[in-house]
Design a protein around this motif. Structure first.
Motif, PDB file in Angstrom:
ATOM      1  N   CYS A   1       0.195   3.702   3.308  1.00 25.79           N
ATOM      2  CA  CYS A   1       0.653   3.388   4.672  1.00 25.79           C
ATOM      3  C   CYS A   1       1.951   2.594   4.657  1.00 25.79           C
TER       4      CYS A   1
ATOM      5  N   CYS B   1      -6.157   0.592   2.011  1.00 24.54           N
ATOM      6  CA  CYS B   1      -5.894  -0.831   1.763  1.00 24.54           C
ATOM      7  C   CYS B   1      -6.757  -1.723   2.660  1.00 24.54           C
TER       8      CYS B   1
ATOM      9  N   CYS C   1       0.846  -1.192   0.000  1.00 19.67           N
ATOM     10  CA  CYS C   1       0.000   0.000   0.000  1.00 19.67           C
ATOM     11  C   CYS C   1       0.889   1.254   0.000  1.00 19.67           C
TER      12      CYS C   1
HETATM   13 ZN   LIG Z   1      -2.631   1.207   3.389  1.00 18.97          ZN
END
Ligand SMILES: [Zn+2]
Length: 347
Positions: free
Chosen positions: A269, A277, A266
């Motif tokens: 993050c 995600c 992702c």
């Molecule tokens: Zn994420």
């Protein structure tokens, strides 16, 4: 005024008017002449209005004369206007005035999807892939049958596919280009095939009835899943950054075996888990797998001699991930305020 009107004054008016129309040198002069004689307050119009007040003995003759004159002048005006107009066009056009300032420029740019596709193609060209293309209007044979879709496969359903006739449809994927290309070329081959695909879907933020997809295909002796993983990983790192890694989740596609869905770390993050995600740390970016032996048989390749991998990704989805676009429908609404955000992102 009526007492000034006589047959000789009408003759005089007729001569002056005919001369003036005949001698007008340009459209502006002609218009001035028209107003002077035929306009609402023009000389001819004035006399026509006052005919009723003329003495009975000259009224019919003057009336006929002035009506004939009006018809004659109107015809002369039309003829003259046409001549002067074509003369002017011959000189460079009615609207051209080279002394006027130019229109201020409106600079356009690439549509964000083409921008994204262009960048993705460059990455794959760098890995030795070349471009292949196929038709949007496709035979059922190439879209489904030769890709090993069983006759009762749900995506062949009218619910999902726009059929034009029983055997002709709008392609639902770019995969048919694989078969078309293999029919005409012998391995080794390494192609990407981007293009528009169509699904009978109700549009919503993540679904569109048409979108861009890009297929990849690599066939040679001894191509393995490790080669697939290596190429996909290289693409993801090149496009999303070096800290993006990929994982393969087992999946099912009729035309690959084994098949996988490919996730990347992702980007929001960096794998920790976030709302984008859905807390998994991973985002799905494509489907992939090893070409099914049946597909090779349809294409005329010997599955004992050759192996290969294929992958397919949604360009719209990649663009949404890359630029944080929240609604796939925005790509097709042609809102200039949306589109111009991406201009200048590419050379
Ligand atoms: Zn994420």
């Amino acid at each position: 005024m009526s007492d000034e009107i006589s047959e000789s004054s009408v003759e005089d008016l007729s001569n002056r008017a005919l001369n003036s129309f005949e001698n007008a040198k340009n459209l502006e002069e002609l218009e001035t002449v028209r107003v002077a004689f035929l306009g609402r307050k023009g000389e001819v119009t004035q006399i026509l209005r006052s005919i009723a007040s003329l003495p009975q003995e000259i009224r019919p003759r003057i009336g006929k004369r002035i009506n004939d004159l009006k018809i004659e002048l109107s015809a002369l005006y039309e003829k003259k206007a046409e001549e002067l107009q074509s003369e002017r066009e011959g000189e460079g056009g009615f609207l051209l005035d080279p002394t006027l300032p130019g229109r201020s420029g409106f600079e356009g740019g690439l549509h964000v999807l083409h921008l994204v596709l262009k960048e993705i193609k460059e990455i794959f060209y760098g890995m030795g892939y070349s471009l292949a293309e196929g038709p949007d209007v496709e035979l059922d044979y190439y879209n489904f049958e030769a890709l090993n879709f069983p006759p009762d496969h749900p995506s062949r359903d009218l619910q999902d596919t726009f059929y034009l006739t029983k055997d002709i449809l709008l392609r639902t994927q770019t995969s048919p280009v694989q078969v078309r290309y293999m029919e005409k070329h012998k391995p080794p081959l390494r192609i990407i095939a981007p293009g528009r695909v169509y699904r009978n879907e109700t549009p919503d933020p993540s679904h569109s009835a048409e979108f861009l997809q890009m297929e990849g295909l690599y066939v040679d002796k001894n191509v393995s899943l490790a080669d697939l993983r290596s190429d996909v990983s290289h693409f993801v790192k090149s496009y999303f950054g070096d800290d993006a890694s990929v994982r393969f989740r087992p999946h099912y596609f009729p035309f690959t075996e084994p098949s996988a869905e490919v996730d990347m770390t992702c980007f929001a993050c960096k794998g920790k888990g976030c709302s984008i995600c859905q807390k998994t740390g991973w985002i799905e970016i494509m489907g992939a797998g090893m070409v099914h032996p049946s597909v090779f048989k349809y294409a005329g390749y010997d599955p004992d001699e050759y192996t290969g991998f294929a992958f397919g990704m949604g360009i719209d989805r990649i663009a949404m991930l890359k630029y944080g676009i929240d609604d796939i429908r925005r790509f097709l609404t042609n809102d200039i305020r949306f589109l111009r955000q991406f201009w200048g992102f590419s050379s």
